[in-house]
Scaffold this active site. Structure first.
Site, mmCIF file in Angstrom:
data_model
loop_
_atom_site.group_PDB
_atom_site.id
_atom_site.type_symbol
_atom_site.label_atom_id
_atom_site.label_comp_id
_atom_site.label_asym_id
_atom_site.label_seq_id
_atom_site.Cartn_x
_atom_site.Cartn_y
_atom_site.Cartn_z
ATOM 1 C CE1 TYR A 1 53.022 -3.330 49.206
ATOM 2 C CE2 TYR A 1 52.702 -0.997 48.769
ATOM 3 C CZ TYR A 1 53.533 -2.045 49.092
ATOM 4 O OH TYR A 1 54.867 -1.831 49.324
ATOM 5 C CE LYS B 1 51.718 5.399 46.509
ATOM 6 N NZ LYS B 1 51.219 4.303 47.320
ATOM 7 C CG ASP C 1 46.502 2.499 53.311
ATOM 8 O OD1 ASP C 1 46.857 3.676 53.092
ATOM 9 O OD2 ASP C 1 47.225 1.506 53.085
#
Ligand SMILES: *Cc1c(COP(=O)(O)O)cnc(C)c1O
Length: 440
Positions: free
Chosen positions: A148, A276, A243
Protein backbone atom coordinates in the site's frame (compact mmCIF):
# COMPACT_ATOMS: atom_id res chain seq x y z
CA UNK A 1 -27.70 -2.27 23.85
CA UNK A 2 -26.75 0.92 22.13
CA UNK A 3 -24.38 3.52 23.46
CA UNK A 4 -22.95 6.85 22.40
CA UNK A 5 -20.76 5.15 19.76
CA UNK A 6 -23.85 3.70 18.07
CA UNK A 7 -25.61 7.06 18.12
CA UNK A 8 -22.58 8.78 16.64
CA UNK A 9 -22.15 6.10 13.97
CA UNK A 10 -25.77 6.55 12.90
CA UNK A 11 -25.33 10.34 12.80
CA UNK A 12 -22.03 9.95 10.93
CA UNK A 13 -23.53 7.68 8.27
CA UNK A 14 -26.15 10.33 7.58
CA UNK A 15 -23.52 12.90 6.64
CA UNK A 16 -20.36 10.96 5.69
CA UNK A 17 -20.08 8.01 3.27
CA UNK A 18 -19.99 4.92 5.47
CA UNK A 19 -19.72 7.13 8.52
CA UNK A 20 -15.93 7.40 8.34
CA UNK A 21 -13.21 9.43 6.67
CA UNK A 22 -10.95 6.46 5.92
CA UNK A 23 -12.49 3.06 5.07
CA UNK A 24 -10.83 0.68 7.54
CA UNK A 25 -12.17 2.75 10.45
CA UNK A 26 -15.69 1.53 9.64
CA UNK A 27 -15.04 -1.94 11.16
CA UNK A 28 -16.19 -3.49 7.87
CA UNK A 29 -14.11 -6.65 8.29
CA UNK A 30 -14.73 -7.19 12.02
CA UNK A 31 -18.34 -5.99 12.21
CA UNK A 32 -19.93 -3.95 14.95
CA UNK A 33 -19.79 -0.27 15.71
CA UNK A 34 -16.56 1.66 15.36
CA UNK A 35 -15.43 3.36 18.55
CA UNK A 36 -15.59 7.12 18.19
CA UNK A 37 -12.56 8.32 20.08
CA UNK A 38 -12.87 11.30 22.37
CA UNK A 39 -9.35 11.51 23.77
CA UNK A 40 -6.06 9.69 24.10
CA UNK A 41 -3.14 9.85 26.45
CA UNK A 42 0.00 7.72 26.57
CA UNK A 43 -0.92 4.13 25.68
CA UNK A 44 -4.66 4.56 26.20
CA UNK A 45 -7.59 5.86 24.20
CA UNK A 46 -11.06 6.79 25.47
CA UNK A 47 -14.17 6.39 23.36
CA UNK A 48 -17.30 8.51 23.20
CA UNK A 49 -19.07 6.30 25.76
CA UNK A 50 -16.21 6.72 28.21
CA UNK A 51 -14.65 3.27 27.70
CA UNK A 52 -10.87 3.25 28.04
CA UNK A 53 -8.71 0.92 25.97
CA UNK A 54 -5.05 0.03 25.88
CA UNK A 55 -4.30 1.07 22.33
CA UNK A 56 -2.41 -1.05 19.80
CA UNK A 57 -3.26 1.15 16.82
CA UNK A 58 -1.31 4.27 17.81
CA UNK A 59 -3.09 6.24 15.08
CA UNK A 60 -1.69 3.63 12.63
CA UNK A 61 1.84 4.41 13.69
CA UNK A 62 2.43 8.10 14.36
CA UNK A 63 2.09 7.90 18.15
CA UNK A 64 5.61 6.51 18.63
CA UNK A 65 6.01 8.26 21.98
CA UNK A 66 2.44 7.57 23.09
CA UNK A 67 -0.61 9.76 22.56
CA UNK A 68 -0.51 13.44 23.48
CA UNK A 69 3.08 13.40 24.69
CA UNK A 70 3.31 16.57 26.83
CA UNK A 71 6.38 17.95 25.04
CA UNK A 72 4.88 17.35 21.60
CA UNK A 73 1.59 18.93 22.64
CA UNK A 74 3.30 22.00 24.07
CA UNK A 75 5.45 22.36 20.94
CA UNK A 76 2.23 22.42 18.88
CA UNK A 77 0.55 24.84 21.30
CA UNK A 78 3.54 27.19 21.15
CA UNK A 79 3.54 27.03 17.37
CA UNK A 80 -0.19 27.72 17.26
CA UNK A 81 0.22 30.97 19.17
CA UNK A 82 2.65 32.15 16.49
CA UNK A 83 0.30 31.47 13.57
CA UNK A 84 -1.42 28.44 12.07
CA UNK A 85 -0.16 28.64 8.51
CA UNK A 86 1.89 31.11 6.54
CA UNK A 87 2.33 29.70 3.05
CA UNK A 88 5.93 30.86 3.33
CA UNK A 89 9.15 29.12 4.32
CA UNK A 90 9.91 28.82 8.05
CA UNK A 91 12.94 28.08 10.20
CA UNK A 92 11.29 24.94 11.59
CA UNK A 93 11.06 23.38 8.11
CA UNK A 94 14.79 23.78 7.66
CA UNK A 95 15.44 22.11 11.02
CA UNK A 96 13.09 19.22 10.29
CA UNK A 97 14.53 18.57 6.83
CA UNK A 98 18.05 18.63 8.26
CA UNK A 99 17.06 16.29 11.07
CA UNK A 100 15.49 13.78 8.66
CA UNK A 101 18.59 13.87 6.44
CA UNK A 102 20.87 13.50 9.46
CA UNK A 103 18.99 10.54 10.96
CA UNK A 104 18.74 8.47 7.79
CA UNK A 105 22.36 7.45 7.64
CA UNK A 106 24.61 4.47 8.16
CA UNK A 107 28.14 5.64 8.86
CA UNK A 108 29.04 7.84 5.91
CA UNK A 109 26.22 6.52 3.75
CA UNK A 110 23.45 9.10 3.53
CA UNK A 111 20.71 8.42 0.99
CA UNK A 112 18.80 11.58 1.91
CA UNK A 113 20.54 14.80 0.88
CA UNK A 114 17.43 16.86 0.16
CA UNK A 115 13.97 16.70 1.70
CA UNK A 116 10.63 18.05 0.51
CA UNK A 117 7.82 18.24 3.08
CA UNK A 118 4.25 17.41 2.08
CA UNK A 119 1.10 16.75 4.11
CA UNK A 120 0.28 13.05 3.58
CA UNK A 121 2.00 9.79 2.71
CA UNK A 122 -0.14 9.65 -0.42
CA UNK A 123 1.37 12.92 -1.62
CA UNK A 124 4.87 11.74 -0.77
CA UNK A 125 4.62 8.59 -2.91
CA UNK A 126 2.72 10.37 -5.69
CA UNK A 127 5.45 13.00 -5.89
CA UNK A 128 8.21 10.38 -5.66
CA UNK A 129 6.75 8.63 -8.70
CA UNK A 130 6.41 11.83 -10.72
CA UNK A 131 9.98 12.64 -9.81
CA UNK A 132 11.20 9.19 -10.89
CA UNK A 133 9.37 9.59 -14.19
CA UNK A 134 10.80 13.06 -14.65
CA UNK A 135 14.31 11.87 -13.83
CA UNK A 136 14.25 8.85 -16.16
CA UNK A 137 11.96 10.06 -18.93
CA UNK A 138 10.08 6.76 -18.61
CA UNK A 139 6.47 5.97 -17.67
CA UNK A 140 6.14 2.48 -16.20
CA UNK A 141 6.05 1.80 -12.49
CA UNK A 142 6.57 -1.58 -10.82
CA UNK A 143 4.76 -2.24 -7.56
CA UNK A 144 4.24 -5.34 -5.46
CA UNK A 145 0.90 -7.02 -4.85
CA UNK A 146 -0.37 -6.27 -1.36
CA UNK A 147 1.80 -3.20 -0.91
CA UNK A 148 0.00 0.00 0.00
CA UNK A 149 1.37 3.37 -0.99
CA UNK A 150 -1.60 5.63 -0.44
CA UNK A 151 -4.63 6.21 -2.63
CA UNK A 152 -3.34 7.95 -5.76
CA UNK A 153 -4.63 6.63 -9.09
CA UNK A 154 -1.73 4.49 -10.21
CA UNK A 155 -1.09 2.89 -6.84
CA UNK A 156 -4.34 1.14 -5.97
CA UNK A 157 -3.78 -1.90 -8.17
CA UNK A 158 -3.62 -4.84 -5.75
CA UNK A 159 -2.88 -2.58 -2.82
CA UNK A 160 -2.98 -3.68 0.81
CA UNK A 161 -4.48 -1.86 3.82
CA UNK A 162 -8.19 -1.05 3.43
CA UNK A 163 -8.04 -2.32 -0.15
CA UNK A 164 -6.85 -5.72 1.14
CA UNK A 165 -9.59 -5.78 3.75
CA UNK A 166 -12.25 -4.99 1.19
CA UNK A 167 -10.76 -7.45 -1.31
CA UNK A 168 -10.96 -4.92 -4.13
CA UNK A 169 -8.69 -5.49 -7.10
CA UNK A 170 -8.16 -1.75 -7.32
CA UNK A 171 -10.67 1.03 -7.41
CA UNK A 172 -13.43 2.32 -9.62
CA UNK A 173 -12.66 5.70 -11.10
CA UNK A 174 -9.11 4.93 -12.16
CA UNK A 175 -8.82 5.23 -15.95
CA UNK A 176 -7.51 2.04 -17.55
CA UNK A 177 -4.68 3.86 -19.35
CA UNK A 178 -3.43 5.09 -15.95
CA UNK A 179 -3.72 1.68 -14.29
CA UNK A 180 -1.83 0.24 -17.28
CA UNK A 181 1.23 2.28 -16.31
CA UNK A 182 1.57 0.18 -13.14
CA UNK A 183 2.98 -3.34 -13.39
CA UNK A 184 2.09 -5.43 -10.34
CA UNK A 185 4.33 -8.35 -9.43
CA UNK A 186 4.54 -10.79 -6.50
CA UNK A 187 6.46 -9.73 -3.39
CA UNK A 188 9.59 -11.60 -2.35
CA UNK A 189 9.77 -13.16 -5.81
CA UNK A 190 13.17 -12.57 -7.47
CA UNK A 191 12.03 -14.33 -10.67
CA UNK A 192 9.06 -12.00 -11.10
CA UNK A 193 11.39 -9.04 -10.71
CA UNK A 194 13.78 -10.48 -13.31
CA UNK A 195 10.94 -11.16 -15.71
CA UNK A 196 9.33 -7.75 -15.48
CA UNK A 197 12.69 -6.08 -16.14
CA UNK A 198 13.55 -8.51 -18.94
CA UNK A 199 10.29 -7.61 -20.68
CA UNK A 200 9.95 -3.89 -19.92
CA UNK A 201 13.33 -2.84 -18.47
CA UNK A 202 13.94 0.09 -20.79
CA UNK A 203 10.50 1.57 -20.08
CA UNK A 204 10.47 1.24 -16.27
CA UNK A 205 10.93 4.50 -14.37
CA UNK A 206 10.95 3.01 -10.88
CA UNK A 207 10.14 0.17 -8.55
CA UNK A 208 8.19 1.28 -5.49
CA UNK A 209 8.30 -1.01 -2.48
CA UNK A 210 7.31 -0.81 1.16
CA UNK A 211 10.61 -1.03 3.03
CA UNK A 212 8.96 -3.94 4.82
CA UNK A 213 5.40 -4.75 3.84
CA UNK A 214 3.00 -3.97 6.68
CA UNK A 215 -0.33 -3.24 4.99
CA UNK A 216 -1.23 -6.89 4.21
CA UNK A 217 -0.26 -7.86 7.72
CA UNK A 218 3.45 -7.78 8.45
CA UNK A 219 5.41 -9.44 5.65
CA UNK A 220 9.13 -8.78 5.89
CA UNK A 221 11.32 -8.81 2.78
CA UNK A 222 13.33 -12.01 2.51
CA UNK A 223 17.03 -11.30 3.16
CA UNK A 224 18.60 -9.65 0.13
CA UNK A 225 15.30 -8.79 -1.58
CA UNK A 226 15.50 -5.02 -1.08
CA UNK A 227 19.09 -5.07 -2.31
CA UNK A 228 18.05 -7.11 -5.32
CA UNK A 229 15.39 -4.52 -6.15
CA UNK A 230 17.94 -1.70 -5.96
CA UNK A 231 20.52 -3.59 -8.04
CA UNK A 232 18.03 -4.73 -10.68
CA UNK A 233 16.48 -1.30 -11.04
CA UNK A 234 19.86 0.39 -11.31
CA UNK A 235 21.15 -2.11 -13.90
CA UNK A 236 18.24 -1.04 -16.09
CA UNK A 237 18.51 2.68 -15.45
CA UNK A 238 15.43 2.70 -13.23
CA UNK A 239 15.08 4.09 -9.69
CA UNK A 240 14.16 2.45 -6.41
CA UNK A 241 11.53 4.26 -4.34
CA UNK A 242 11.64 2.95 -0.79
CA UNK A 243 8.32 3.65 0.92
CA UNK A 244 9.09 4.18 4.60
CA UNK A 245 5.84 6.04 5.34
CA UNK A 246 4.97 3.37 7.90
CA UNK A 247 8.39 2.02 8.91
CA UNK A 248 10.41 5.25 8.86
CA UNK A 249 11.46 6.37 12.35
CA UNK A 250 9.29 3.60 13.82
CA UNK A 251 11.40 0.45 13.60
CA UNK A 252 14.81 2.16 14.04
CA UNK A 253 16.16 5.73 14.30
CA UNK A 254 17.08 5.47 10.60
CA UNK A 255 14.02 3.53 9.49
CA UNK A 256 13.86 0.02 8.04
CA UNK A 257 16.65 0.97 5.64
CA UNK A 258 18.80 1.83 8.68
CA UNK A 259 17.86 -1.43 10.39
CA UNK A 260 18.87 -3.40 7.30
CA UNK A 261 22.07 -1.39 6.81
CA UNK A 262 23.04 -2.13 10.41
CA UNK A 263 22.39 -5.82 9.70
CA UNK A 264 24.73 -5.74 6.69
CA UNK A 265 22.26 -5.42 3.79
CA UNK A 266 23.73 -2.52 1.86
CA UNK A 267 21.60 -0.96 -0.84
CA UNK A 268 20.88 2.60 -1.84
CA UNK A 269 17.32 3.65 -2.57
CA UNK A 270 17.06 6.69 -4.85
CA UNK A 271 14.00 8.23 -3.19
CA UNK A 272 12.65 7.48 0.29
CA UNK A 273 9.17 8.47 1.43
CA UNK A 274 8.25 9.20 5.04
CA UNK A 275 4.97 9.81 6.85
CA UNK A 276 3.18 8.78 10.03
CA UNK A 277 5.88 9.11 12.78
CA UNK A 278 7.63 11.99 11.00
CA UNK A 279 4.58 14.19 11.66
CA UNK A 280 4.16 13.08 15.27
CA UNK A 281 0.38 12.80 14.80
CA UNK A 282 -0.07 15.92 12.68
CA UNK A 283 -0.57 15.93 8.88
CA UNK A 284 3.00 15.82 7.59
CA UNK A 285 4.98 13.55 5.30
CA UNK A 286 8.16 13.89 3.30
CA UNK A 287 10.25 12.56 0.48
CA UNK A 288 14.00 12.64 0.33
CA UNK A 289 16.86 11.50 -1.84
CA UNK A 290 20.07 12.45 -3.57
CA UNK A 291 20.43 16.11 -4.46
CA UNK A 292 20.78 15.35 -8.16
CA UNK A 293 17.31 13.74 -8.21
CA UNK A 294 15.51 15.90 -5.65
CA UNK A 295 16.67 19.11 -7.32
CA UNK A 296 14.56 18.17 -10.34
CA UNK A 297 11.58 19.36 -8.30
CA UNK A 298 10.16 22.82 -8.92
CA UNK A 299 11.29 25.57 -8.49
CA UNK A 300 14.75 24.25 -9.49
CA UNK A 301 13.67 21.61 -11.95
CA UNK A 302 10.87 20.65 -14.34
CA UNK A 303 8.93 18.28 -12.01
CA UNK A 304 6.05 20.19 -10.48
CA UNK A 305 4.88 19.75 -6.89
CA UNK A 306 3.32 22.21 -4.46
CA UNK A 307 1.09 22.48 -1.39
CA UNK A 308 -0.73 25.32 0.37
CA UNK A 309 -0.23 23.58 3.72
CA UNK A 310 3.13 21.92 2.94
CA UNK A 311 5.49 22.37 5.88
CA UNK A 312 2.63 23.55 8.07
CA UNK A 313 4.20 25.09 11.18
CA UNK A 314 2.11 23.08 13.67
CA UNK A 315 2.89 19.82 11.88
CA UNK A 316 6.57 20.71 11.68
CA UNK A 317 6.61 21.50 15.42
CA UNK A 318 5.05 18.09 16.19
CA UNK A 319 7.47 16.30 13.88
CA UNK A 320 10.52 18.05 15.27
CA UNK A 321 9.52 17.41 18.88
CA UNK A 322 8.75 13.76 18.12
CA UNK A 323 12.00 13.04 16.29
CA UNK A 324 14.05 14.84 18.94
CA UNK A 325 12.44 12.71 21.64
CA UNK A 326 12.77 9.49 19.63
CA UNK A 327 16.03 8.42 21.20
CA UNK A 328 17.70 5.03 21.05
CA UNK A 329 16.04 4.23 24.40
CA UNK A 330 12.59 4.79 22.88
CA UNK A 331 13.34 2.16 20.22
CA UNK A 332 14.79 -0.22 22.81
CA UNK A 333 11.64 0.12 24.92
CA UNK A 334 9.35 -0.55 21.96
CA UNK A 335 11.50 -3.43 20.68
CA UNK A 336 11.38 -5.11 24.10
CA UNK A 337 7.61 -4.63 24.40
CA UNK A 338 7.19 -6.00 20.89
CA UNK A 339 9.25 -9.13 21.64
CA UNK A 340 7.21 -9.68 24.79
CA UNK A 341 3.84 -9.38 23.00
CA UNK A 342 4.98 -11.56 20.10
CA UNK A 343 5.72 -14.30 22.64
CA UNK A 344 2.47 -13.76 24.56
CA UNK A 345 0.35 -13.69 21.39
CA UNK A 346 1.93 -16.83 19.96
CA UNK A 347 1.69 -18.56 23.34
CA UNK A 348 -2.01 -17.76 23.77
CA UNK A 349 -2.92 -18.92 20.25
CA UNK A 350 -0.90 -22.13 20.66
CA UNK A 351 -2.52 -22.81 24.03
CA UNK A 352 -5.98 -22.41 22.45
CA UNK A 353 -5.03 -24.72 19.57
CA UNK A 354 -5.37 -22.05 16.87
CA UNK A 355 -3.34 -22.55 13.70
CA UNK A 356 -1.34 -19.34 13.42
CA UNK A 357 1.95 -17.63 12.77
CA UNK A 358 3.21 -14.40 14.25
CA UNK A 359 5.18 -12.35 11.73
CA UNK A 360 7.70 -9.76 12.81
CA UNK A 361 9.69 -7.02 11.05
CA UNK A 362 11.69 -4.90 13.45
CA UNK A 363 9.21 -3.98 16.18
CA UNK A 364 6.21 -4.41 13.87
CA UNK A 365 4.23 -7.62 14.21
CA UNK A 366 0.84 -9.25 13.83
CA UNK A 367 -0.70 -12.69 13.76
CA UNK A 368 -1.97 -14.59 10.72
CA UNK A 369 -4.34 -17.51 10.98
CA UNK A 370 -2.21 -19.85 8.88
CA UNK A 371 0.60 -22.24 9.78
CA UNK A 372 3.49 -20.28 8.31
CA UNK A 373 4.19 -16.57 8.10
CA UNK A 374 3.02 -15.28 4.70
CA UNK A 375 5.71 -14.28 2.20
CA UNK A 376 3.43 -12.52 -0.27
CA UNK A 377 -0.10 -11.26 -0.86
CA UNK A 378 -1.52 -14.59 -2.03
CA UNK A 379 -0.26 -16.29 1.13
CA UNK A 380 -1.45 -13.41 3.33
CA UNK A 381 -4.95 -13.87 1.94
CA UNK A 382 -4.85 -17.67 2.31
CA UNK A 383 -5.65 -17.76 6.01
CA UNK A 384 -8.63 -18.33 8.32
CA UNK A 385 -9.28 -14.61 8.47
CA UNK A 386 -12.78 -15.25 9.90
CA UNK A 387 -11.03 -15.97 13.20
CA UNK A 388 -9.95 -12.36 13.57
CA UNK A 389 -13.34 -10.73 14.24
CA UNK A 390 -14.10 -12.73 17.41
CA UNK A 391 -10.49 -12.33 18.53
CA UNK A 392 -10.67 -8.58 17.96
CA UNK A 393 -14.00 -8.16 19.77
CA UNK A 394 -12.89 -10.26 22.73
CA UNK A 395 -9.80 -8.07 23.12
CA UNK A 396 -11.97 -4.96 22.80
CA UNK A 397 -14.43 -6.17 25.45
CA UNK A 398 -11.43 -6.75 27.72
CA UNK A 399 -10.19 -3.20 27.16
CA UNK A 400 -7.62 -3.62 24.39
CA UNK A 401 -8.02 -1.82 21.05
CA UNK A 402 -6.51 -3.72 18.11
CA UNK A 403 -6.48 -2.66 14.46
CA UNK A 404 -9.92 -3.54 13.03
CA UNK A 405 -8.48 -5.80 10.31
CA UNK A 406 -6.31 -8.90 10.24
CA UNK A 407 -4.26 -7.23 7.46
CA UNK A 408 -2.76 -4.54 9.68
CA UNK A 409 0.32 -4.41 11.88
CA UNK A 410 -0.03 -3.86 15.63
CA UNK A 411 1.60 -0.68 16.85
CA UNK A 412 3.23 -0.21 20.23
CA UNK A 413 4.37 3.07 21.73
CA UNK A 414 7.06 4.04 24.22
CA UNK A 415 4.22 4.72 26.66
CA UNK A 416 3.18 1.06 26.92
CA UNK A 417 4.38 0.34 30.44
CA UNK A 418 4.21 -2.72 32.68
CA UNK A 419 0.55 -2.13 33.56
CA UNK A 420 -0.57 -1.90 29.91
CA UNK A 421 1.53 -4.91 28.92
CA UNK A 422 -0.03 -7.00 31.69
CA UNK A 423 -3.51 -5.93 30.63
CA UNK A 424 -2.85 -7.03 27.06
CA UNK A 425 -1.28 -10.31 28.16
CA UNK A 426 -4.22 -11.02 30.48
CA UNK A 427 -6.70 -10.46 27.63
CA UNK A 428 -4.99 -12.71 25.07
CA UNK A 429 -6.05 -16.19 26.32
CA UNK A 430 -9.81 -15.51 26.15
CA UNK A 431 -9.41 -13.83 22.75
CA UNK A 432 -7.43 -16.82 21.49
CA UNK A 433 -10.21 -19.15 22.66
CA UNK A 434 -12.76 -16.96 20.85
CA UNK A 435 -10.64 -17.31 17.70
CA UNK A 436 -10.49 -21.09 18.22
CA UNK A 437 -14.31 -21.27 18.50
CA UNK A 438 -14.90 -19.12 15.39
CA UNK A 439 -16.89 -20.66 12.54
CA UNK A 440 -16.11 -19.86 8.90
C1 LIG B 1 0.00 4.93 5.42
C2 LIG B 1 0.83 4.63 4.24
C3 LIG B 1 0.82 5.45 3.09
C4 LIG B 1 -0.16 6.57 2.90
O1 LIG B 1 -0.02 7.58 3.82
P1 LIG B 1 -1.28 8.57 4.08
O2 LIG B 1 -0.71 9.59 5.01
O3 LIG B 1 -2.35 7.72 4.70
O4 LIG B 1 -1.68 9.14 2.78
C5 LIG B 1 1.74 5.19 2.11
N1 LIG B 1 2.61 4.18 2.20
C6 LIG B 1 2.64 3.36 3.28
C7 LIG B 1 3.63 2.26 3.34
C8 LIG B 1 1.73 3.55 4.32
O5 LIG B 1 1.73 2.70 5.35
Amino acid sequence: MTDRNDDLFAAARAVTPGGVNSPVRAYGSVGGTPRFLASASGARVTDAAGNVYVDLVASWGPALLGHAHPEVVSAVQDAATRGLSFGAPTEGEVELAALIAERVRFGEVRPVERVRLVSTGTEATMTAIRLARGATGRDLLVKFAGHYHGHSDGLLAQAGSGVATMALPGSAGVPAPIAAQTLVIGYNDPDALDTVFAEHGDRIAAVIVEASAANMGVVAPVPGFNKLIADTAHEHGALMILDEVLTGFRVHPAGFWGLQAAAGEDYLPDIITFGKVVGGGMPLAALGGRAEIMDLLAPLGPVYQAGTLSGNPLSVAAGLATLRLATTEVYETIDAASARLVAALGGALTEAGVVHSVAKAGNLFNASFRASAPRDYAEAQAQDSFRYAPFFHSMREQGVALPPSVFEAWFLTAAHGEEEMRLIEAALPAAARAAADAQA
